[in-house]
Design a protein around this motif. Structure first.
Motif, mmCIF file in Angstrom:
data_model
loop_
_atom_site.group_PDB
_atom_site.id
_atom_site.type_symbol
_atom_site.label_atom_id
_atom_site.label_comp_id
_atom_site.label_asym_id
_atom_site.label_seq_id
_atom_site.Cartn_x
_atom_site.Cartn_y
_atom_site.Cartn_z
ATOM 1 N N LYS A 133 0.814 -1.223 0.000
ATOM 2 C CA LYS A 133 0.000 0.000 0.000
ATOM 3 C C LYS A 133 0.849 1.275 0.000
ATOM 4 O O LYS A 133 0.328 2.349 -0.234
ATOM 5 C CB LYS A 133 -0.913 0.032 1.233
ATOM 6 C CG LYS A 133 -2.033 -0.977 1.196
ATOM 7 C CD LYS A 133 -3.066 -0.707 2.269
ATOM 8 C CE LYS A 133 -2.513 -0.936 3.640
ATOM 9 N NZ LYS A 133 -3.521 -0.817 4.708
ATOM 10 N N ASP A 158 2.936 4.451 -0.738
ATOM 11 C CA ASP A 158 2.956 5.338 -1.898
ATOM 12 C C ASP A 158 4.354 5.933 -2.062
ATOM 13 O O ASP A 158 4.752 6.828 -1.315
ATOM 14 C CB ASP A 158 1.919 6.443 -1.702
ATOM 15 C CG ASP A 158 1.800 7.349 -2.916
ATOM 16 O OD1 ASP A 158 2.398 7.031 -3.965
ATOM 17 O OD2 ASP A 158 1.093 8.366 -2.811
ATOM 18 N N THR A 164 5.445 7.862 -4.306
ATOM 19 C CA THR A 164 5.452 9.230 -4.840
ATOM 20 C C THR A 164 5.554 10.268 -3.729
ATOM 21 O O THR A 164 5.895 11.423 -3.987
ATOM 22 C CB THR A 164 4.186 9.497 -5.680
ATOM 23 O OG1 THR A 164 3.035 9.331 -4.855
ATOM 24 C CG2 THR A 164 4.103 8.560 -6.871
ATOM 25 N N LYS A 165 5.286 9.894 -2.499
ATOM 26 C CA LYS A 165 5.365 10.837 -1.375
ATOM 27 C C LYS A 165 6.784 10.976 -0.824
ATOM 28 O O LYS A 165 7.043 11.822 0.023
ATOM 29 C CB LYS A 165 4.433 10.395 -0.247
ATOM 30 C CG LYS A 165 2.972 10.531 -0.622
ATOM 31 C CD LYS A 165 2.080 10.153 0.516
ATOM 32 C CE LYS A 165 0.611 10.292 0.123
ATOM 33 N NZ LYS A 165 -0.272 9.876 1.196
#
Length: 45
Positions: free
Chosen positions: A12, A14, A16-17
């Motif tokens: 899960k 992310d 991109t953060k």
């Protein structure tokens, strides 16, 4: 209890953060034989 970790949280995550960072490598050089000898003589006296 399972020996394997729960991978659900990792799946899960992310990416991109995440912030982009620059990696800098520093290489330290070893002292020369002459430098070692000078330091030995200085510490002996």
């Amino acid at each position: 209890m399972s020996d394997k970790p729960d991978m659900a949280e990792i799946e899960k995550f992310d990416k991109t953060k995440l912030k982009k960072t620059e990696t800098q490598e520093r290489k330290k050089t070893l002292p020369s034989k002459e430098t070692i000898e000078q330091e030995k003589q200085a510490s002996d006296s």
